[in-house]
Design an enzyme around this catalytic site. Structure first.
Site, PDB file in Angstrom:
ATOM      1  CG  ASP A  10     -49.002  10.791   2.902  1.00 61.95           C
ATOM      2  OD1 ASP A  10     -49.300  11.536   1.953  1.00 61.95           O
ATOM      3  OD2 ASP A  10     -49.007  11.156   4.093  1.00 61.95           O
ATOM      4  CG  ASP A  12     -47.048  17.032   3.265  1.00 56.81           C
ATOM      5  OD1 ASP A  12     -45.922  17.495   3.459  1.00 56.81           O
ATOM      6  OD2 ASP A  12     -47.740  17.314   2.268  1.00 56.81           O
ATOM      7  CG  ASP A 170     -50.351  11.322   7.865  1.00 57.01           C
ATOM      8  OD1 ASP A 170     -50.444  11.246   6.624  1.00 57.01           O
ATOM      9  OD2 ASP A 170     -50.550  12.373   8.492  1.00 57.01           O
TER      10      ASP A 170
END
Length: 222
Positions: A10, A12, A170
């Site tokens: 991922d 961000d 995240d």
């Protein structure tokens, strides 16, 4: 267990901290609309599901008109595209970890809900673009994470089967996308998670990106 042959990241909250640039673009839009500004903490709670969802959450939180969402999203994207990498930084240890993974010969991919053009701009500005064999943005396909399609597209481009790949993220949508695609999942304990990390359902949790290396080294030799 099948040896690991590819890593998907991922963007961000995993590779980069982009919250300040997203906050600035959001607040510029809100200012145009005569709405209150949002704090960095508020923006972090809104990140992760793509630009449209970020704008929707910001508009709802500040008392704006959700019926104008398509127009507002288009304006936000123009504002953000012009300043997507002013304050965005790689998290500690990210460049070194990516370099180590490339030395292991592993193909790497980015699968993000951020628009493709902004993703490339950020990766290039931080000197990270060259580490990745493919990038799938939030507008590359009709579907976005937590749908498995973006993850499966990255794997198809890399020529790697799902069971031989690992997704690092995240947030819940990263783990859900990985699970739906048949990919192993690891979550970082920093970033912009919308729920406690222990509840994300990842196979492993890591506190810093360099913590990934011993996991990868063990899995490639499995």
């Amino acid at each position: 267990m099948i040896p690991l042959k590819a890593i998907i990241f991922d963007l961000d909250g995993t590779l980069v901290d982009s919250a300040r640039d997203l906050q600035n673009a959001t607040n510029a839009l809100l200012a145009e609309e005569g709405l209150r500004q949002v704090s960095l903490a508020e923006v972090k709670s809104m990140i992760g599901d793509g630009a449209a969802k970020l704008v929707e959450r910001a508009i709802v939180a500040t008392g704006g008109d959700p019926a104008r969402l398509p127009e507002l999203v288009a304006r936000f994207l123009k504002i953000y595209a012009a300043n997507s990498s002013c304050h965005t930084e790689a998290y500690p240890g990210v460049p070194q970890t990516l370099e180590s993974l490339k030395r292991l010969g592993l193909p790497l991919a980015v699968v993000t809900n951020k628009p493709y053009a902004a993703t490339i701009d950020i990766l290039e500005s931080l000197g990270l673009r060259g580490f990745f064999d493919t990038v799938v943005g939030g507008d590359t396909l009709p579907e976005r994470k937590p749908h498995p399609a973006p993850v499966l597209m990255a794997l198809q481009r890399l020529g790697v089967e799902p069971e031989a790949a690992l997704m690092i993220g995240d947030n819940y949508h990263d783990v859900q996308a990985a699970r739906a695609a048949g990919v192993r999942a690891c979550a970082v304990t920093y970033g912009y998670s919308h729920k406690p990390h222990a509840e994300l359902g990842a196979d492993r949790l890591i506190d810093t990106m360099p913590d990934l290396l011993p996991i990868i080294e063990g899995a490639t030799a499995a």
